[in-house]
Design an enzyme around this catalytic site. Sequence first.
Site, mmCIF file in Angstrom:
data_model
loop_
_atom_site.group_PDB
_atom_site.id
_atom_site.type_symbol
_atom_site.label_atom_id
_atom_site.label_comp_id
_atom_site.label_asym_id
_atom_site.label_seq_id
_atom_site.Cartn_x
_atom_site.Cartn_y
_atom_site.Cartn_z
ATOM 1 N N GLU A 119 3.991 -4.115 -6.439
ATOM 2 C CA GLU A 119 5.319 -4.119 -5.815
ATOM 3 C C GLU A 119 6.133 -2.883 -6.138
ATOM 4 O O GLU A 119 6.937 -2.425 -5.329
ATOM 5 C CB GLU A 119 6.091 -5.376 -6.236
ATOM 6 C CG GLU A 119 5.621 -6.664 -5.572
ATOM 7 C CD GLU A 119 4.413 -7.297 -6.233
ATOM 8 O OE1 GLU A 119 3.794 -6.658 -7.111
ATOM 9 O OE2 GLU A 119 4.072 -8.433 -5.862
ATOM 10 N N GLU A 122 0.122 -13.662 -7.699
ATOM 11 C CA GLU A 122 1.100 -14.647 -8.181
ATOM 12 C C GLU A 122 0.661 -16.066 -7.817
ATOM 13 O O GLU A 122 0.819 -17.001 -8.592
ATOM 14 C CB GLU A 122 2.484 -14.324 -7.606
ATOM 15 C CG GLU A 122 3.043 -13.025 -8.204
ATOM 16 C CD GLU A 122 4.346 -12.601 -7.576
ATOM 17 O OE1 GLU A 122 4.386 -12.463 -6.336
ATOM 18 O OE2 GLU A 122 5.330 -12.405 -8.308
HETATM 19 N N1 COA Z 1 2.131 -7.192 4.381
HETATM 20 C C1 COA Z 1 2.010 -6.938 5.685
HETATM 21 N N2 COA Z 1 0.996 -6.220 6.220
HETATM 22 C C2 COA Z 1 0.081 -5.742 5.367
HETATM 23 C C3 COA Z 1 0.153 -5.962 3.975
HETATM 24 C C4 COA Z 1 1.233 -6.736 3.490
HETATM 25 N N3 COA Z 1 1.362 -7.029 2.194
HETATM 26 N N4 COA Z 1 -0.888 -5.343 3.393
HETATM 27 C C5 COA Z 1 -1.598 -4.769 4.371
HETATM 28 N N5 COA Z 1 -1.013 -4.999 5.571
HETATM 29 C C6 COA Z 1 -1.492 -4.576 6.879
HETATM 30 C C7 COA Z 1 -1.387 -3.074 7.070
HETATM 31 O O1 COA Z 1 -0.127 -2.717 7.567
HETATM 32 C C8 COA Z 1 -2.503 -2.820 8.068
HETATM 33 O O2 COA Z 1 -2.025 -3.192 9.330
HETATM 34 P P1 COA Z 1 -2.476 -2.400 10.645
HETATM 35 O O3 COA Z 1 -3.975 -2.529 10.688
HETATM 36 O O4 COA Z 1 -1.750 -3.075 11.741
HETATM 37 O O5 COA Z 1 -2.015 -0.989 10.419
HETATM 38 C C9 COA Z 1 -3.563 -3.833 7.684
HETATM 39 O O6 COA Z 1 -2.888 -4.841 6.931
HETATM 40 C C10 COA Z 1 -4.695 -3.274 6.852
HETATM 41 O O7 COA Z 1 -4.151 -2.593 5.732
HETATM 42 P P2 COA Z 1 -4.739 -1.199 5.223
HETATM 43 O O8 COA Z 1 -3.899 -0.753 4.092
HETATM 44 O O9 COA Z 1 -4.887 -0.276 6.377
HETATM 45 O O10 COA Z 1 -6.198 -1.629 4.739
HETATM 46 P P3 COA Z 1 -6.980 -1.275 3.420
HETATM 47 O O11 COA Z 1 -8.208 -2.087 3.444
HETATM 48 O O12 COA Z 1 -7.049 0.193 3.269
HETATM 49 O O13 COA Z 1 -6.075 -1.803 2.200
HETATM 50 C C11 COA Z 1 -4.764 -3.305 0.902
HETATM 51 C C12 COA Z 1 -5.823 -3.162 2.001
HETATM 52 C C13 COA Z 1 -4.400 -4.775 0.798
HETATM 53 C C14 COA Z 1 -5.327 -2.833 -0.446
HETATM 54 C C15 COA Z 1 -3.515 -2.447 1.225
HETATM 55 O O14 COA Z 1 -3.109 -2.754 2.535
HETATM 56 C C16 COA Z 1 -2.339 -2.665 0.316
HETATM 57 O O15 COA Z 1 -2.259 -2.087 -0.748
HETATM 58 N N6 COA Z 1 -1.386 -3.494 0.767
HETATM 59 C C17 COA Z 1 -0.157 -3.690 0.068
HETATM 60 C C18 COA Z 1 -0.314 -4.742 -0.950
HETATM 61 C C19 COA Z 1 1.001 -4.988 -1.598
HETATM 62 O O16 COA Z 1 1.768 -4.101 -1.883
HETATM 63 N N7 COA Z 1 1.235 -6.247 -1.851
HETATM 64 C C20 COA Z 1 2.396 -6.620 -2.497
HETATM 65 C C21 COA Z 1 3.419 -6.959 -1.516
HETATM 66 S S1 COA Z 1 4.454 -8.177 -2.213
#
Ligand code: COA
Length: 707
Positions: free
Chosen positions: A128, A108
Amino acid sequence: MTLASPVTLKEHGHIGVLHINNPPVNALSPATVQGLIDGLAAFEHKPQLRALVLHCEGRTFVAGGDIASFDAPDFSAVPYNTFLARLEAQTRPVVAALHGTTLGGGLELAMACHWRIAATGTRVGLPEVKLGLIPGSLGTQRLPRLAGAERALQMMSTGVMVGSQDALAASIVDELTDQPLLDAALARASALADSGNIRRASSLKVDTASLPADFFQQAKAQAASRPQYPALAAIAACVEAAATQPFAQGEALEAKVFMDCMKSPASAAMRHLFFAERQANKIPGLAHDVKVRPIQRVGVLGAGTMGGGIAMTFANAGFEVTLVEANAQALERGMGIIRANYEATAAKGKLSPEQMSQRLARIHPSLKDQDLGDCDLVIEAVFENMALKQEIAARLGKVCKPGAIIATNTSTLDVNLIAQATGRAADVVGMHFFSPAHVMRLLEVVRGDHTAPEVLATVMKLASKIGKVAAVSGVCYGFIGNRMAEVYMREAEFLLLEGATPAQVDAAVEALGFAMGPCRMLDMAGIDVGAKTVIELGKSGGLPNDPSYRVVAQALFAMGHFGQKTGAGYYRYEGRKPVTHEVTLTLCANLAKQHGIARRSDITPQEIVERLTYTMINEGARILEEGIAYRGSDIDIIWTAGYGFPDHRGGPMHMADTIGLRQIVASLNHYAQLRGNAHGYWTVSPLLQRVADEGGRLDSTTSPHWH
Ligand code: COA
């Protein structure tokens, strides 16, 4: 801007760069948003700068809003959205430099910029919906304007990530680069400043002429058919607004429905699961720097359904696999099923012929135990029988090289006894896969009393490499998942004896959102498998002294009614369609009479749901109490990833919190009175009672053993 701000404005010649540095994934915490606001204000005070670049440190561009802060009482998307409007309104060009996973609030942010340049390999998405939410910072309005309504709807309704080439083709990004990203972004910013070319997504029009006439009607009807996910309807409505109304109206609609979704129980449940899944990987008491053992070659002993699925799981992830069977016929049959599975996937277009042959070539069939000697991990997946498992374990203890991990895929048996039989218990761990192993996401990792810390750490790390979500269980009958499932099946069968039909029991649970009710589930898994487990448990003295205990499954087994595979079980099958089987109904009535169980005609769906799930929740609390599970949230992961428990209910522990623990306790007490409690089926777990009395939550309770 304070020194501690995750955002800093730097000058690279005549271009300003907003550097974002908020590890691990540059999520938009309140401090990051404030940093962006301050950084933009600083840029606005520097008229000598000709353009602005947004760039992130670390492994990714902003990967989303900070999910952890969504529950804060003062959470509001307003300051961020106001910032985005100001960013887009800049009269000097603003370029977003994307890498890693540009997701949610990150995309966004990028879409509010005037140009998006992405490193090749970047992935973008608005995930989301996986959190029960919609994009809340104008993603629902800008994405359709950039990529078209159809593409935007598909991306937001599924939450899928799109690769950089696709993102370019869909006009979500404007340019890809293989050059150092910041340099390429600075060059682009300079060129845009020269040309004065500024394009704002909010002022684009969605092309509606190319859409089918009933596009939005269809989209809304489809979303309405899944009311358990309210975000879907909200997304459809917002995309329609983007296509048919001015930006400001779409913006107002998005703000309203975003808050509705945020307050929905489904979103609370799905956000809980997001963190629960990541938490499950963290093992209490394990040193941070514990070394993992290198795993390259994997052995699987047993080429049946489970063994074959496990071999495929590892081959799919790029591991070389040695698959050993005792006789040539069984091995050939096993390899044949693996090949047929791959062919079916390829026929659906999900696997290219080359990928299929690569994967098949990684699986090396063998008839000799000795061929497991060079494997770093060997998983036994033989028939569920303790004597057999112990004999195999003893053989593996000898044949596996020093330092190799020996895993058992047992789903109920005592891992400590199996470990002991290897003569090297520290190398042994349970790896309980779920059928079909190459499809189901869950891996229940069973920690034996003597499992070495590095063995546990290795297996947990390996789980993510093979695309599984892992949770740890201690040793007890059935571990976390099957121990709770046993309670659930017990109640299902008592209800059948009391007069409910399999169809009634299943329908009540399926209405909750379960993929399949207990009777259909066992018919599919095989009543023979279920009944033998009960019989084995009886032999080991693990059954209550209750002659009516799971008599239905045992009687069906004795009659050869094994479920779908024999055409009859709880149901009768017409093809794969379950239909009421009068034989089963009569059987239940006779068994009830035989065991002195009163038949009733007043069993409601509510009673069915409460008796099946509240007892299971109570068992979950016992599991926590005993330290078999580290945390309530691990139990939720096991049930949602392995047993089809609906994600929009967040797992049994989260569901209990949503219902209210005091109500669960009252209900257990009520059924104890209604049905009698001679065998303690309804006795409230002290931990559940305590957490209920304290007004606490089960989904965030940690086992008292692991404090
Ligand atoms: N908010 C807060 N914390 C987040 C986050 C978010 N949007 N996305 C990832 N994290 C944190 C995880 O909780 C994890 O924390 P930890 O190490 O303390 O457990 C850390 O970041 C790493 O994330 P992880 O998922 O283990 O790593 P990855 O490399 O496998 O994947 C992403 C990275 C970004 C692809 C995945 O975390 C993801 O899909 N995140 C959600 C994205 C999302 O839904 N965004 C929209 C929200 S509005």
